[in-house]
Design a protein around this motif. Sequence first.
Motif, PDB file in Angstrom:
ATOM      1  N   THR A  92       1.625   6.724   3.986  1.00  0.00           N
ATOM      2  CA  THR A  92       2.117   8.220   4.176  1.00  0.00           C
ATOM      3  C   THR A  92       3.018   8.580   5.449  1.00  0.00           C
ATOM      4  O   THR A  92       3.412   9.529   5.606  1.00  0.00           O
ATOM      5  CB  THR A  92       0.715   8.892   4.377  1.00  0.00           C
TER       6      THR A  92
ATOM      7  N   GLN B 142     -10.470   1.407   1.042  1.00  0.00           N
ATOM      8  CA  GLN B 142     -10.778   1.610   2.207  1.00  0.00           C
ATOM      9  C   GLN B 142     -10.835   3.270   2.338  1.00  0.00           C
ATOM     10  O   GLN B 142      -9.878   3.754   1.701  1.00  0.00           O
ATOM     11  CB  GLN B 142      -9.893   0.967   3.260  1.00  0.00           C
ATOM     12  N   LYS B 143     -11.652   3.715   2.918  1.00  0.00           N
ATOM     13  CA  LYS B 143     -11.808   5.138   2.679  1.00  0.00           C
ATOM     14  C   LYS B 143     -11.015   6.122   3.623  1.00  0.00           C
ATOM     15  O   LYS B 143     -10.293   6.860   3.255  1.00  0.00           O
ATOM     16  CB  LYS B 143     -13.371   5.766   3.094  1.00  0.00           C
ATOM     17  N   ALA B 144     -10.801   5.583   4.859  1.00  0.00           N
ATOM     18  CA  ALA B 144      -9.916   6.119   5.966  1.00  0.00           C
ATOM     19  C   ALA B 144      -8.588   5.476   5.677  1.00  0.00           C
ATOM     20  O   ALA B 144      -8.104   4.424   5.339  1.00  0.00           O
ATOM     21  CB  ALA B 144     -10.605   5.989   7.231  1.00  0.00           C
ATOM     22  N   PRO B 145      -7.494   6.227   6.030  1.00  0.00           N
ATOM     23  CA  PRO B 145      -6.075   5.713   6.164  1.00  0.00           C
ATOM     24  C   PRO B 145      -5.944   4.540   7.142  1.00  0.00           C
ATOM     25  O   PRO B 145      -6.864   4.544   8.333  1.00  0.00           O
ATOM     26  CB  PRO B 145      -5.229   6.853   6.449  1.00  0.00           C
TER      27      PRO B 145
ATOM     28  N   GLN C 241      -4.093   2.676   9.839  1.00  0.00           N
ATOM     29  CA  GLN C 241      -2.864   2.586  10.854  1.00  0.00           C
ATOM     30  C   GLN C 241      -2.405   1.257  11.258  1.00  0.00           C
ATOM     31  O   GLN C 241      -3.446   0.385  11.682  1.00  0.00           O
ATOM     32  CB  GLN C 241      -3.352   3.411  12.042  1.00  0.00           C
TER      33      GLN C 241
ATOM     34  N   THR D 173       1.144   4.631   8.709  1.00  0.00           N
ATOM     35  CA  THR D 173      -0.235   5.070   7.937  1.00  0.00           C
ATOM     36  C   THR D 173       0.008   4.712   6.590  1.00  0.00           C
ATOM     37  O   THR D 173       0.774   5.180   6.030  1.00  0.00           O
ATOM     38  CB  THR D 173      -0.553   6.357   8.515  1.00  0.00           C
ATOM     39  N   ALA D 174      -1.104   3.930   6.116  1.00  0.00           N
ATOM     40  CA  ALA D 174      -1.153   3.749   4.750  1.00  0.00           C
ATOM     41  C   ALA D 174      -2.463   3.906   3.983  1.00  0.00           C
ATOM     42  O   ALA D 174      -3.524   3.769   4.735  1.00  0.00           O
ATOM     43  CB  ALA D 174      -0.756   2.390   4.362  1.00  0.00           C
ATOM     44  N   THR D 175      -2.720   4.034   2.989  1.00  0.00           N
ATOM     45  CA  THR D 175      -3.766   4.254   2.117  1.00  0.00           C
ATOM     46  C   THR D 175      -4.114   2.838   1.546  1.00  0.00           C
ATOM     47  O   THR D 175      -3.107   2.427   0.644  1.00  0.00           O
ATOM     48  CB  THR D 175      -3.800   5.387   1.176  1.00  0.00           C
ATOM     49  N   VAL D 176      -5.146   2.124   1.677  1.00  0.00           N
ATOM     50  CA  VAL D 176      -5.340   1.092   1.153  1.00  0.00           C
ATOM     51  C   VAL D 176      -6.596   0.941   0.267  1.00  0.00           C
ATOM     52  O   VAL D 176      -7.621   1.479   0.535  1.00  0.00           O
ATOM     53  CB  VAL D 176      -5.655  -0.117   2.343  1.00  0.00           C
TER      54      VAL D 176
ATOM     55  N   PRO E 102       0.809  -1.298  -0.122  1.00  0.00           N
ATOM     56  CA  PRO E 102       0.076   0.181   0.158  1.00  0.00           C
ATOM     57  C   PRO E 102       0.785   1.206   0.008  1.00  0.00           C
ATOM     58  O   PRO E 102       2.088   1.206   0.325  1.00  0.00           O
ATOM     59  CB  PRO E 102      -0.713  -0.170   1.504  1.00  0.00           C
ATOM     60  N   THR E 103       0.273   2.216  -0.265  1.00  0.00           N
ATOM     61  CA  THR E 103       0.987   3.647  -0.434  1.00  0.00           C
ATOM     62  C   THR E 103       0.951   4.122   1.359  1.00  0.00           C
ATOM     63  O   THR E 103      -0.018   4.182   1.757  1.00  0.00           O
ATOM     64  CB  THR E 103       0.402   4.760  -1.229  1.00  0.00           C
TER      65      THR E 103
END
Lengths: 156, 157
Positions: B89, B120-123, B125, B114-117, B86-87
């Motif tokens: 942050t 999934q709307k929210a990051p 953790q 912390t990643a954006t998946v 995942p990206t």
Amino acid sequence: MIREVLATAVTFLLVACTRPTAPARDASADRAAVNAAMDAYIAAIRSGDTTVITRFWVEDAVYMAPTTPTVHGRAALDSLHRSVVRTARVTDVSVRTEETVVDQELAFQTATYSETLQPAHGAPNVIRGRLLFVWRRQADGTWRIARAMGTDATGT
Amino acid sequence: MLPRRSSLPLLALLLAACQAPAPPAAGLAPADEAAVRAIVADFVPAAMAKDWDKMLSLYSTDGVRLPPNEPVVERAGLRAWFETYPTMTQFEAPIVHIEGAGDVAAARGTYNLTATVAGQKAPVQDRGKWVSIMKKQSDGSWRIVADIWNSDLPVQK
């Protein structure tokens, strides 16, 4: 006379200064010893004798299980082992070693494991996963667990 | 007969040589410890930047990853596995302890990310701990031969 004393002193210092090199070891024998230590550890878990189980860990051992904080030190591990045995009985445990690498006084071992815990009431809890153990050779030549981390491996 | 005056510097030299610090028997030489630390220091920014070439360069040719809930990732599959990362942050992976002997080192630490998946709307953790086994290669460099980690957080239902 002075020459003899000096020669003796120089010889003594040269001998004393010779840095010890790691003795040549039989790598396959070392791997076998680590694997045997793991077998003995599993036997101890099957026995449920927490005193024997805890004896396999070094004083400054670190155990890192999933979803729980890290456990530091043999005393804390002993408490953990006792609490597990109080609440459940290990009815089955198996470990399949994948790789054991030894270099001088340190070894690491990767393995898969399966453990069945039977609580006093209810269905048994089967845990399956993967392990990475770091073993440390002790002064008496035995191998003890210094670090251990487990993961779930439900996907494997 | 050796003149006394000339023997003293020799003895002093030998004594000084005796007092030179030797690498601890169960530890790592400072240069080796620095190399192990450098791998972890390189790992974090490379993972955040998705620099897979850099990431792959940190592993030995037989290096493996032991991720939770997944099969072992062998060296040949590492790049494809990294590409699913995942990206992130935010990502920190401080070392807590390193020990070594000979050409093997075991580093352990914690992580916090912390990643954006996708989906999934929210990051997301996560925090947990890791162990990395590193081995000195024939060219003197250090590489990861196996690493494993797990989360401190409860399993998401």
